[in-house]
Design an enzyme around this catalytic site. Structure first.
Site, PDB file in Angstrom:
ATOM      1  N   ASP A  85     -73.962  58.746  23.037  1.00 61.59           N
ATOM      2  CA  ASP A  85     -74.945  58.376  24.018  1.00 61.59           C
ATOM      3  C   ASP A  85     -75.079  57.396  24.618  1.00 61.59           C
ATOM      4  O   ASP A  85     -74.659  55.831  24.490  1.00 61.59           O
ATOM      5  CB  ASP A  85     -76.281  58.272  22.957  1.00 61.59           C
ATOM      6  CG  ASP A  85     -76.846  58.745  24.212  1.00 61.59           C
ATOM      7  OD1 ASP A  85     -77.268  58.392  24.952  1.00 61.59           O
ATOM      8  OD2 ASP A  85     -78.065  59.260  23.121  1.00 61.59           O
ATOM      9  N   LYS A 138     -74.604  60.633  44.162  1.00 66.63           N
ATOM     10  CA  LYS A 138     -75.897  60.596  45.104  1.00 66.63           C
ATOM     11  C   LYS A 138     -76.486  62.239  44.332  1.00 66.63           C
ATOM     12  O   LYS A 138     -75.683  62.932  43.173  1.00 66.63           O
ATOM     13  CB  LYS A 138     -75.775  61.414  46.076  1.00 66.63           C
ATOM     14  CG  LYS A 138     -74.809  62.907  46.427  1.00 66.63           C
ATOM     15  CD  LYS A 138     -75.472  63.516  48.175  1.00 66.63           C
ATOM     16  CE  LYS A 138     -76.353  64.451  47.657  1.00 66.63           C
ATOM     17  NZ  LYS A 138     -76.630  66.414  47.274  1.00 66.63           N
ATOM     18  N   HIS A 168     -70.067  61.743  49.938  1.00 64.81           N
ATOM     19  CA  HIS A 168     -68.457  62.524  50.290  1.00 64.81           C
ATOM     20  C   HIS A 168     -68.489  63.057  51.767  1.00 64.81           C
ATOM     21  O   HIS A 168     -67.283  63.159  51.644  1.00 64.81           O
ATOM     22  CB  HIS A 168     -68.389  63.874  49.055  1.00 64.81           C
ATOM     23  CG  HIS A 168     -69.271  65.026  49.672  1.00 64.81           C
ATOM     24  ND1 HIS A 168     -70.333  65.457  49.554  1.00 64.81           N
ATOM     25  CD2 HIS A 168     -68.397  66.260  50.174  1.00 64.81           C
ATOM     26  CE1 HIS A 168     -70.415  66.778  49.474  1.00 64.81           C
ATOM     27  NE2 HIS A 168     -69.656  67.230  50.081  1.00 64.81           N
ATOM     28  N   LYS A 172     -64.966  62.663  54.068  1.00 63.05           N
ATOM     29  CA  LYS A 172     -64.303  63.811  55.182  1.00 63.05           C
ATOM     30  C   LYS A 172     -63.300  63.142  56.128  1.00 63.05           C
ATOM     31  O   LYS A 172     -64.385  62.756  56.394  1.00 63.05           O
ATOM     32  CB  LYS A 172     -65.590  64.511  55.559  1.00 63.05           C
ATOM     33  CG  LYS A 172     -65.717  66.113  54.800  1.00 63.05           C
ATOM     34  CD  LYS A 172     -66.805  66.902  54.816  1.00 63.05           C
ATOM     35  CE  LYS A 172     -68.028  67.426  53.582  1.00 63.05           C
ATOM     36  NZ  LYS A 172     -67.091  68.651  53.452  1.00 63.05           N
ATOM     37  N   GLU A 206     -74.665  77.007  56.088  1.00 60.91           N
ATOM     38  CA  GLU A 206     -74.294  77.154  54.588  1.00 60.91           C
ATOM     39  C   GLU A 206     -74.275  78.684  54.034  1.00 60.91           C
ATOM     40  O   GLU A 206     -75.787  78.636  54.874  1.00 60.91           O
ATOM     41  CB  GLU A 206     -74.573  76.510  53.243  1.00 60.91           C
ATOM     42  CG  GLU A 206     -73.530  74.803  53.311  1.00 60.91           C
ATOM     43  CD  GLU A 206     -74.128  74.556  52.293  1.00 60.91           C
ATOM     44  OE1 GLU A 206     -73.266  73.892  51.879  1.00 60.91           O
ATOM     45  OE2 GLU A 206     -75.449  74.160  51.509  1.00 60.91           O
ATOM     46  N   ASP A 225     -81.747  66.938  50.040  1.00 59.23           N
ATOM     47  CA  ASP A 225     -80.143  67.979  49.517  1.00 59.23           C
ATOM     48  C   ASP A 225     -78.900  66.882  51.062  1.00 59.23           C
ATOM     49  O   ASP A 225     -78.158  66.415  50.871  1.00 59.23           O
ATOM     50  CB  ASP A 225     -80.086  69.074  49.642  1.00 59.23           C
ATOM     51  CG  ASP A 225     -78.722  69.293  48.941  1.00 59.23           C
ATOM     52  OD1 ASP A 225     -78.871  68.689  47.495  1.00 59.23           O
ATOM     53  OD2 ASP A 225     -78.163  70.518  49.694  1.00 59.23           O
ATOM     54  N   HIS A 230     -75.958  63.127  54.112  1.00 64.37           N
ATOM     55  CA  HIS A 230     -74.556  63.358  54.934  1.00 64.37           C
ATOM     56  C   HIS A 230     -74.490  63.468  56.667  1.00 64.37           C
ATOM     57  O   HIS A 230     -74.355  62.814  56.909  1.00 64.37           O
ATOM     58  CB  HIS A 230     -74.122  64.463  54.461  1.00 64.37           C
ATOM     59  CG  HIS A 230     -74.193  64.890  53.003  1.00 64.37           C
ATOM     60  ND1 HIS A 230     -74.171  64.547  51.922  1.00 64.37           N
ATOM     61  CD2 HIS A 230     -74.484  66.316  52.200  1.00 64.37           C
ATOM     62  CE1 HIS A 230     -73.450  64.149  51.207  1.00 64.37           C
ATOM     63  NE2 HIS A 230     -74.018  65.702  50.961  1.00 64.37           N
ATOM     64  N   LYS A 316     -79.051  76.794  54.257  1.00 62.75           N
ATOM     65  CA  LYS A 316     -78.332  77.769  52.692  1.00 62.75           C
ATOM     66  C   LYS A 316     -78.800  79.125  53.667  1.00 62.75           C
ATOM     67  O   LYS A 316     -79.871  79.100  53.762  1.00 62.75           O
ATOM     68  CB  LYS A 316     -79.187  77.474  51.755  1.00 62.75           C
ATOM     69  CG  LYS A 316     -79.262  76.268  50.955  1.00 62.75           C
ATOM     70  CD  LYS A 316     -78.083  76.046  50.389  1.00 62.75           C
ATOM     71  CE  LYS A 316     -77.709  74.741  49.797  1.00 62.75           C
ATOM     72  NZ  LYS A 316     -76.603  73.973  49.402  1.00 62.75           N
TER      73      LYS A 316
HETATM   74  C1  BG6 Z   1     -74.091  68.830  47.963  1.00 66.89           C
HETATM   75  C2  BG6 Z   1     -75.391  69.179  48.485  1.00 66.89           C
HETATM   76  O1  BG6 Z   1     -74.324  67.222  48.489  1.00 66.89           O
HETATM   77  O2  BG6 Z   1     -73.155  68.591  49.930  1.00 66.89           O
HETATM   78  C3  BG6 Z   1     -74.892  70.511  48.451  1.00 66.89           C
HETATM   79  O3  BG6 Z   1     -75.964  69.114  47.226  1.00 66.89           O
HETATM   80  C4  BG6 Z   1     -74.070  70.859  50.044  1.00 66.89           C
HETATM   81  O4  BG6 Z   1     -76.266  72.040  48.591  1.00 66.89           O
HETATM   82  C5  BG6 Z   1     -72.832  70.567  49.588  1.00 66.89           C
HETATM   83  O5  BG6 Z   1     -73.826  72.589  49.905  1.00 66.89           O
HETATM   84  C6  BG6 Z   1     -71.809  70.681  50.668  1.00 66.89           C
HETATM   85  O6  BG6 Z   1     -71.267  69.933  51.237  1.00 66.89           O
HETATM   86  P1  BG6 Z   1     -69.718  70.701  51.708  1.00 66.89           P
HETATM   87  O7  BG6 Z   1     -67.810  69.684  51.695  1.00 66.89           O
HETATM   88  O8  BG6 Z   1     -69.385  71.747  51.062  1.00 66.89           O
HETATM   89  O9  BG6 Z   1     -70.051  70.823  52.830  1.00 66.89           O
END
Ligand code: BG6
Length: 470
Positions: A85, A138, A168, A172, A206, A225, A230, A316
């Site tokens: 834990d 994140k 992330h 890229k 997306e 999100d 990002h 989305k």
């Molecule tokens: C994440 C979000 O940080 O990034 C997701 O929580 C999103 O909702 C994703 O779909 C998108 O990442 P990528 O690399 O697929 O563009």
């Protein structure tokens, strides 16, 4: 300001979803190229034996591509598991024994954010923070106040230069390439300002819905999100000044300077949408007003960008998956090639594709063949993967840099706090978002934020089809 190279990776949450989907496949790829060969110590509240852990890693790797058994065998041989834990000092005592031979540790926290500070404190109490860096996923905070609180708690355990906050998108390659395009070429810099640029549009769309992430997503929404993190990072790369040197710190300084100049978002510059059917998703609160689409207009109050709208839209359940930047230039001052009453030709566009295709398209005007003096728009395109070869996944860069100690592609405390300040007023709205049909481009109302009253189509580079939005 690069830190020491870690000789052991401690992966908290190794049995979880994030590790399975992203971290473990990236570690396998790094192992396959011989780039990362350090021991991996997983930590998790789990009763798995070693065979079960190995099967989990095998499944994670198999889900993204073919397995080279020799590479996998070596990866498994250097992976072990500490069970316990995160709130229990005994877990950290056992971890300390396990890593006693290491000289510098990278602690990677692939766990829910509520555990970040608890783990940092456990590591500190066990003497595992002194020769180590902390890498956290994140979301970092829920708003400015909670991000600041978390920073304070983490700073009691690790100094800022040893805290790496993952975004992330910074891993890229096409996002990193924005800086290269801007500053390795002299072509763009003279026109990259308010005198030549009419607007900048950043679209991240997306096709999929929130799927099995209903209870997470419902407390978050599109702005938290993907925009706060990002897309504001992408905007910073697009708009910042050239760093004064190649050092990571110089780049971070310019990013925070840019974000500090972004005006706090105004509610009048926001359109929120929610796709029809979202409320039926397991985990979503009845009558939830969380947005699954957001369009936001921002302004940068500095000499380079004053009055140039930066419009961001994300969502989305839209028709395509894409991330694209479109820089719309001003129109030429006079119509020299057509009758005075002819329609004005469209402005030049610079389209920077980030995903699914990294590339660049310049929309130029040329003379249409024939006697008449008529201009025609022609796209001039390059697809970077075709021209340069395939790119590595974002998480491969994230993991490699976390182990190497290169902070360049992580978010710093000050950029994150600025990003929370910018979106503060548009978070947690209780008004009902505009409904939109899955597969559409989101609420019509978002058009009013685009400078020409309509968003440019989201396209693909190198002669691919142009995917038209209304
Ligand atoms: C994440 C979000 O940080 O990034 C997701 O929580 C999103 O909702 C994703 O779909 C998108 O990442 P990528 O690399 O697929 O563009």
């Amino acid at each position: 300001m690069s830190g020491p190279r870690a000789d052991t990776l401690v992966l908290f949450g190794i049995t979880g979803d994030l590790a399975r989907k992203l971290v473990l496949p990236a570690l396998y790829q790094l192992a396959a190229r011989g780039e990362v060969t350090v021991p991996i110590v997983g930590v998790a509240l789990s009763t798995w034996n070693d065979d079960e852990l190995h099967q989990h890693i095998r499944d994670a790797v198999a889900a993204v591509g073919p397995i080279d058994e020799a590479v996998l065998a070596k990866l498994l041989a250097r992976t072990s598991l500490v069970r316990g834990d995160y709130a229990d000092a005994a877990t950290f005592a056992e971890l300390a024994q396990h890593v006693s031979g290491a000289s510098f540790l990278a602690h990677y926290l692939a766990v829910p954010p509520s555990l970040f500070a608890i783990i940092a404190e456990g590591l500190t109490a066990a003497g595992l923070a002194g020769h180590a860096r902390l890498v956290v996923e994140k979301p970092f905070g829920h708003d400015l106040a909670s991000a600041r609180d978390l920073n304070v708690r983490l700073h009691r355990c690790f100094p800022e230069e040893r805290i790496f906050r993952v975004d992330h998108y910074l891993g890229k390659e096409p996002v990193q390439d924005l800086l290269v395009l801007r500053f390795a070429n002299l072509l763009f810099e003279p026109i990259w300002n308010r005198y030549h640029v009419n607007s900048v549009q950043i679209t991240m769309v997306e096709t999929y819905d929130v799927a099995d992430r209903g209870s997470f997503y419902d407390t978050v929404g599109t702005i938290r999100d993907v925009i706060q993190n990002h897309l504001l990072q992408v905007m910073a790369y697009l708009a910042m000044e050239p760093p004064s040197s190649a050092l990571a710190q110089a780049e971070r300084d310019e990013k925070v300077k840019l974000l500090s100049a972004v005006r706090t978002a105004d509610l009048a510059d926001l359109v929120r949408g929610q796709y029809t059917g979202y409320l039926d998703t397991p985990g979503v609160r009845p009558g939830s007003t969380t947005e699954t689409f957001a369009a936001l207009r921002l302004f940068v109050d500095n000499w380079r960008w004053a009055d140039v709208p930066f419009v961001i839209r994300a969502g989305k359940c839209l028709p395509v998956k894409a991330l694209e930047v479109l820089v719309e230039l001003r129109r030429p001052p006079a119509m020299l090639f057509a009758a005075a009453d002819a329609d004005r030709p469209p402005p030049n566009l610079i389209r920077l594709g980030i995903q699914p295709h990294a590339g660049l398209t310049l929309h130029l005007l040329a003379k249409q063949p024939g006697a008449a003096e008529v201009t025609r728009e022609i796209p001039v395109s390059v697809d970077f993967s075709q021209a340069l070869g395939s790119m590595q996944e974002a998480y491969e860069h994230v993991l490699a840099s976390a182990i190497e100690g290169d902070p360049r592609h992580f978010a710093s405390e000050d950029t994150l706090e600025q990003a929370w300040r910018i979106v503060g007023p548009v978070l947690d709205r209780s008004d009902t978002p505009v409904p939109y049909q899955p597969g559409s481009w989101g609420p019509e109302q978002a058009n009013r934020l685009a400078p020409s009253g309509c968003w440019y189509p989201v396209g693909v580079t190198a002669g691919g089809p142009v995917l038209t939005t209304r």
